[in-house]
Scaffold this motif. Structure first.
Motif, PDB file in Angstrom:
ATOM      1  N   ASP A  61      -4.331   4.605  -3.589  1.00 49.29           N
ATOM      2  CA  ASP A  61      -4.699   3.594  -4.298  1.00 49.29           C
ATOM      3  C   ASP A  61      -3.673   2.731  -5.016  1.00 49.29           C
ATOM      4  OD1 ASP A  61      -5.942   1.472  -5.876  1.00 49.29           O
ATOM      5  OD2 ASP A  61      -7.317   2.907  -7.204  1.00 49.29           O
ATOM      6  N   ARG A  62      -2.852   1.807  -4.444  1.00 50.86           N
ATOM      7  CA  ARG A  62      -1.863   1.067  -5.095  1.00 50.86           C
ATOM      8  C   ARG A  62      -2.105   0.147  -6.246  1.00 50.86           C
ATOM      9  NH1 ARG A  62      -1.655  -3.629  -2.057  1.00 50.86           N
ATOM     10  NH2 ARG A  62      -2.716  -3.712  -0.271  1.00 50.86           N
ATOM     11  N   SER A  63      -3.406   0.081  -6.645  1.00 54.70           N
ATOM     12  CA  SER A  63      -3.671  -0.886  -7.699  1.00 54.70           C
ATOM     13  C   SER A  63      -3.385  -2.422  -7.482  1.00 54.70           C
ATOM     14  CB  SER A  63      -3.163  -0.345  -9.143  1.00 54.70           C
ATOM     15  OG  SER A  63      -3.554   0.988  -9.244  1.00 54.70           O
ATOM     16  N   GLY A  64      -3.510  -2.717  -6.326  1.00 57.08           N
ATOM     17  CA  GLY A  64      -3.310  -4.325  -6.019  1.00 57.08           C
ATOM     18  C   GLY A  64      -1.804  -4.630  -5.743  1.00 57.08           C
ATOM     19  N   PHE A  65      -0.871  -3.455  -6.104  1.00 55.91           N
ATOM     20  CA  PHE A  65       0.586  -3.779  -5.705  1.00 55.91           C
ATOM     21  C   PHE A  65       0.919  -3.954  -4.511  1.00 55.91           C
ATOM     22  CE2 PHE A  65       0.480  -1.739 -10.126  1.00 55.91           C
ATOM     23  CZ  PHE A  65       0.801  -2.597 -10.898  1.00 55.91           C
ATOM     24  N   ALA A  66       1.954  -4.668  -4.123  1.00 56.26           N
ATOM     25  CA  ALA A  66       2.459  -4.622  -2.736  1.00 56.26           C
ATOM     26  C   ALA A  66       3.008  -3.381  -2.284  1.00 56.26           C
ATOM     27  CB  ALA A  66       3.639  -5.678  -2.455  1.00 56.26           C
ATOM     28  N   TYR A  67       2.871  -3.063  -0.975  1.00 53.33           N
ATOM     29  CA  TYR A  67       3.463  -1.788  -0.438  1.00 53.33           C
ATOM     30  C   TYR A  67       4.787  -1.985  -0.157  1.00 53.33           C
ATOM     31  CZ  TYR A  67       3.635   2.654   2.026  1.00 53.33           C
ATOM     32  OH  TYR A  67       3.820   3.969   2.274  1.00 53.33           O
ATOM     33  N   HIS A  68       5.631  -1.826  -1.074  1.00 47.44           N
ATOM     34  CA  HIS A  68       7.085  -2.284  -0.879  1.00 47.44           C
ATOM     35  C   HIS A  68       7.983  -1.672  -2.204  1.00 47.44           C
ATOM     36  CE1 HIS A  68      10.481  -4.729  -0.002  1.00 47.44           C
ATOM     37  NE2 HIS A  68      10.413  -5.105  -1.102  1.00 47.44           N
ATOM     38  N   GLY A  69       9.013  -1.342  -1.923  1.00 41.30           N
ATOM     39  CA  GLY A  69       9.814  -0.875  -2.944  1.00 41.30           C
ATOM     40  C   GLY A  69       9.516   0.427  -3.789  1.00 41.30           C
ATOM     41  N   ARG A  70       9.284   0.530  -4.943  1.00 38.49           N
ATOM     42  CA  ARG A  70       8.913   1.573  -5.843  1.00 38.49           C
ATOM     43  C   ARG A  70       7.668   2.259  -5.509  1.00 38.49           C
ATOM     44  NH1 ARG A  70       9.010   0.486 -11.929  1.00 38.49           N
ATOM     45  NH2 ARG A  70       8.613  -1.609 -11.616  1.00 38.49           N
ATOM     46  N   VAL A  71       6.510   1.233  -5.155  1.00 34.02           N
ATOM     47  CA  VAL A  71       5.214   1.932  -4.479  1.00 34.02           C
ATOM     48  C   VAL A  71       5.401   2.459  -3.301  1.00 34.02           C
ATOM     49  CG1 VAL A  71       3.032   1.439  -3.961  1.00 34.02           C
ATOM     50  CG2 VAL A  71       4.077   0.051  -5.893  1.00 34.02           C
ATOM     51  N   LYS A  72       6.163   2.053  -2.473  1.00 34.48           N
ATOM     52  CA  LYS A  72       6.161   2.520  -1.231  1.00 34.48           C
ATOM     53  C   LYS A  72       7.238   3.920  -1.204  1.00 34.48           C
ATOM     54  CE  LYS A  72       8.033   1.389   3.668  1.00 34.48           C
ATOM     55  NZ  LYS A  72       8.827   0.299   4.265  1.00 34.48           N
ATOM     56  N   ALA A  73       8.211   3.870  -1.925  1.00 32.26           N
ATOM     57  CA  ALA A  73       9.017   4.929  -2.190  1.00 32.26           C
ATOM     58  C   ALA A  73       7.905   6.372  -2.779  1.00 32.26           C
ATOM     59  CB  ALA A  73      10.114   4.717  -3.124  1.00 32.26           C
ATOM     60  N   LEU A  74       7.311   6.004  -3.752  1.00 29.14           N
ATOM     61  CA  LEU A  74       6.540   7.126  -4.155  1.00 29.14           C
ATOM     62  C   LEU A  74       5.470   7.437  -3.074  1.00 29.14           C
ATOM     63  CD1 LEU A  74       4.687   6.972  -7.708  1.00 29.14           C
ATOM     64  CD2 LEU A  74       3.284   7.568  -5.810  1.00 29.14           C
ATOM     65  N   ALA A  75       4.677   6.647  -2.489  1.00 28.23           N
ATOM     66  CA  ALA A  75       4.077   7.154  -1.380  1.00 28.23           C
ATOM     67  C   ALA A  75       4.706   8.109  -0.392  1.00 28.23           C
ATOM     68  CB  ALA A  75       3.302   5.849  -0.599  1.00 28.23           C
ATOM     69  N   GLU A  76       5.714   7.454   0.132  1.00 18.85           N
ATOM     70  CA  GLU A  76       6.527   8.407   1.035  1.00 18.85           C
ATOM     71  C   GLU A  76       6.915   9.755   0.608  1.00 18.85           C
ATOM     72  OE1 GLU A  76       9.411   5.544   2.474  1.00 18.85           O
ATOM     73  OE2 GLU A  76       7.932   4.479   3.999  1.00 18.85           O
ATOM     74  N   ALA A  77       7.379   9.769  -0.510  1.00 20.51           N
ATOM     75  CA  ALA A  77       7.953  11.015  -1.131  1.00 20.51           C
ATOM     76  C   ALA A  77       6.842  12.058  -1.241  1.00 20.51           C
ATOM     77  CB  ALA A  77       8.482  10.750  -2.608  1.00 20.51           C
ATOM     78  N   ALA A  78       5.529  11.381  -1.735  1.00 18.92           N
ATOM     79  CA  ALA A  78       4.238  12.180  -2.044  1.00 18.92           C
ATOM     80  C   ALA A  78       3.923  12.817  -0.707  1.00 18.92           C
ATOM     81  CB  ALA A  78       3.160  11.437  -2.578  1.00 18.92           C
ATOM     82  N   ARG A  79       3.982  12.265   0.605  1.00 20.59           N
ATOM     83  CA  ARG A  79       3.701  12.398   1.821  1.00 20.59           C
ATOM     84  C   ARG A  79       4.711  13.643   2.119  1.00 20.59           C
ATOM     85  NH1 ARG A  79       3.187   6.884   3.800  1.00 20.59           N
ATOM     86  NH2 ARG A  79       0.831   6.598   3.827  1.00 20.59           N
TER      87      ARG A  79
END
Length: 121
Positions: free
Chosen positions: A97-115
């Motif tokens: 759940d990216r809370s409406g933020f674009a899947y880019h930059g910090r949000v993308k980095a966090l998601a990939e690190a969690a994966r």
């Protein structure tokens, strides 16, 4: 005319409706200019199972004297931390759940690190 924040919250609402119908735990991300926050919330939305943010004292110490949480390196650190805490709490699968933020930059980095740290979504 909707403000930028209202547009983001509108996008977030749609995502949360879809995730709620799946009934799985969700990994939520909130970012501000200075910090990034991530938490794993139970499928029924009643309980926070794991949380990590750049506002935590030990994380700020890890990030150095500046304690900057508003960059990609900090987001990667938080992604790993929240994944480890979630696995310790017995959660393997989550919905992102990216809370409406674009899947880019910090949000993308966090998601990939969690994966990479072992969360599935």
């Amino acid at each position: 005319m909707l403000t930028k924040k209202e547009q983001r919250l509108r996008r977030a609402r749609q995502t949360r409706i879809r995730i709620a119908s799946q009934g799985v735990a969700r990994l939520t991300v909130t970012r501000t200019n200075l910090h990034i926050y991530a938490s794993v919330i139970s499928g029924d939305g009643s309980k926070v199972l794991a949380a990590a943010s750049t506002a935590e004292k030990d994380v700020r110490a890890t990030l150095g004297t500046t304690g900057k949480g508003g960059n990609v390196a900090a987001a990667v650190l938080i992604g790993k931390r929240v994944a480890e805490k979630a696995k310790a709490a017995g959660v393997e699968k989550v919905a992102f759940d990216r809370s409406g933020f674009a899947y880019h930059g910090r949000v993308k980095a966090l998601a990939e690190a969690a994966r990479e740290a072992g969360l599935q979504f």
